[in-house]
Design an enzyme around this catalytic site. Structure first.
Site, PDB file in Angstrom:
ATOM      1  N   LYS A  61      59.943 -21.403   0.427  1.00  0.00           N
ATOM      2  CA  LYS A  61      60.477 -22.730   0.096  1.00  0.00           C
ATOM      3  C   LYS A  61      61.357 -23.239   1.224  1.00  0.00           C
ATOM      4  CE  LYS A  61      60.182 -21.826  -4.824  1.00  0.00           C
ATOM      5  NZ  LYS A  61      60.802 -21.217  -5.995  1.00  0.00           N
ATOM      6  N   GLN A 105      66.519 -19.682  -8.135  1.00  0.00           N
ATOM      7  CA  GLN A 105      65.319 -18.850  -8.224  1.00  0.00           C
ATOM      8  C   GLN A 105      65.405 -17.948  -9.461  1.00  0.00           C
ATOM      9  OE1 GLN A 105      62.620 -19.083  -6.100  1.00  0.00           O
ATOM     10  NE2 GLN A 105      61.629 -17.717  -7.549  1.00  0.00           N
ATOM     11  N   ASP A 130      63.375 -28.803 -10.143  1.00  0.00           N
ATOM     12  CA  ASP A 130      62.423 -27.919 -10.835  1.00  0.00           C
ATOM     13  C   ASP A 130      62.021 -28.504 -12.188  1.00  0.00           C
ATOM     14  OD1 ASP A 130      61.353 -25.730  -9.637  1.00  0.00           O
ATOM     15  OD2 ASP A 130      62.928 -24.322 -10.239  1.00  0.00           O
TER      16      ASP A 130
END
Ligand code: NAP
Length: 296
Positions: A61, A105, A130
């Site tokens: 990422k 994460q 997200d």
């Protein structure tokens, strides 16, 4: 615009890798324009602990964001980080005007007092790239502007770029997780598909699939979806990521069978997977544009 496609068997093979690269090139241009406007997109990625798979995901990422011309803020916290410390980091990122997207994460390390739900709720919904904050889940269901989870957004993007019609079609979604199944069903419904949601208790999955114009398999069971479950010409998006008996990566779909009947099919790897990071970057660029009051 139709993305590059190759043909194998009868199905058009949907090239998620090439599509994701094309989107990342488009985002470079957007990032340059936003930077000139003083709103360089900034993505903060928070990694707690040393989980090797999470480290790889975070590195990928970070690299993708940097390559697109974004600022990357990587926050690495030790395994023994407390919930209070993690929340303090998130609050500080919420307040940082250079950060437009925050991603923690998951999964968080077990054993301490870390709580994933509370952590996700602490992220400002306007920086929740997200799309997992309950506020963004509600906005998706209500048809309001928010952030959509990246993998489901990537599925819709693939259908659109391959000009696969959604409206009026019967879409069968297999899997009902908050991360993939539920949001993809909402997105398909918002695009006027008739949506059937299937799961581990669905009585006759094969007959449900045989009625589908679009199948999204998001289960995590290798070899689940067989060729004779596919209506000729149906579009099949394989979200699953599994290890086959041969140790190779594979999806939920028996690729060699399904490609004989489907009209279009995503491979694993190289299908839906690469779209997730591209959509994460797009959400971050959208957030930066919103903060600057400009259209992307
Ligand atoms: P999950 O939370 O484990 O959900 C799996 C879903 O599949 C559940 O709703 C479950 O039903 C259903 N299911 C399990 N066995 C089934 C069966 N035999 N028949 C029908 N339905 C069944 O998984 P997830 O997070 O949604 O992820 C699904 C897959 O997508 C995984 O392989 C994951 O690695 C992959 N994935 C890929 C990406 C990407 O490409 N970037 C991103 C996210 C996930 P119940 O609800 O009844 O238990």
């Amino acid at each position: 615009m139709k993305a590059n496609a190759s043909t194998l068997g009868s199905a058009q093979i949907i090239d998620g890798k090439a599509t994701a690269l094309a989107i990342r090139e488009e985002l470079k241009v957007s990032a340059k324009r936003l930077t000139e406007l003083g709103a360089k997109p900034g993505l903060a990625v928070v990694l707690v602990g040393e989980d090797p798979a999470s480290q790889v995901y975070v590195r990928n990422k970070d690299r993708a964001a940097e390559a697109a011309g974004f600022d990357v803020h990587t926050i690495r916290l030790p395994e023994e980080t407390t919930q209070a410390k993690l929340l303090a980091e998130i609050h500080s990122l919420n307040d940082n005007p250079d950060v437009h997207g925050i991603l923690v994460q998951l999964p968080l390390p077990k054993g301490g007092d870390l709580n994933e739900r509370e952590t996700v709720r602490a992220i400002s919904p306007d920086k929740d790239v997200d799309g997992l904050h309950p506020e963004n889940v509600a906005r998706l269901v209500m048809g309001e502007r928010g952030f959509v989870p990246c993998t489901p957004a990537g599925c819709i993007e693939l259908l659109d770029r391959y000009e696969i019609p959604i409206e009026g079609k019967h879409a069968v979604v297999i899997g009902r997780s908050m991360l993939v199944g539920k949001p993809i069903a909402q997105l398909l419904l918002a695009r006027n598909a008739t949506v059937s949601m299937c799961h581990s208790r669905t009585a006759d999955l094969a007959s449900m699939c045989r009625q589908a114009d679009i199948i999204v398999a998001a289960v995590g069971v290798a070899g689940l979806v067989r060729g004779d479950w596919i209506q000729p010409g149906a579009a099949v998006l394989d979200v699953g990521i599994n290890r086959g008996e041969d140790g190779k990566l594979c999806g939920d779909v028996v690729f060699d069978e399904v490609r004989q009947r489907a009209g279009a099919l995503t491979p694993v790897p190289g299908g839906v997977g690469p779209m997730t990071i591209a959509m994460l970057l797009r959400n971050t660029a959208i957030s930066a544009a919103r903060a600057a009051g400009v259209e992307l």
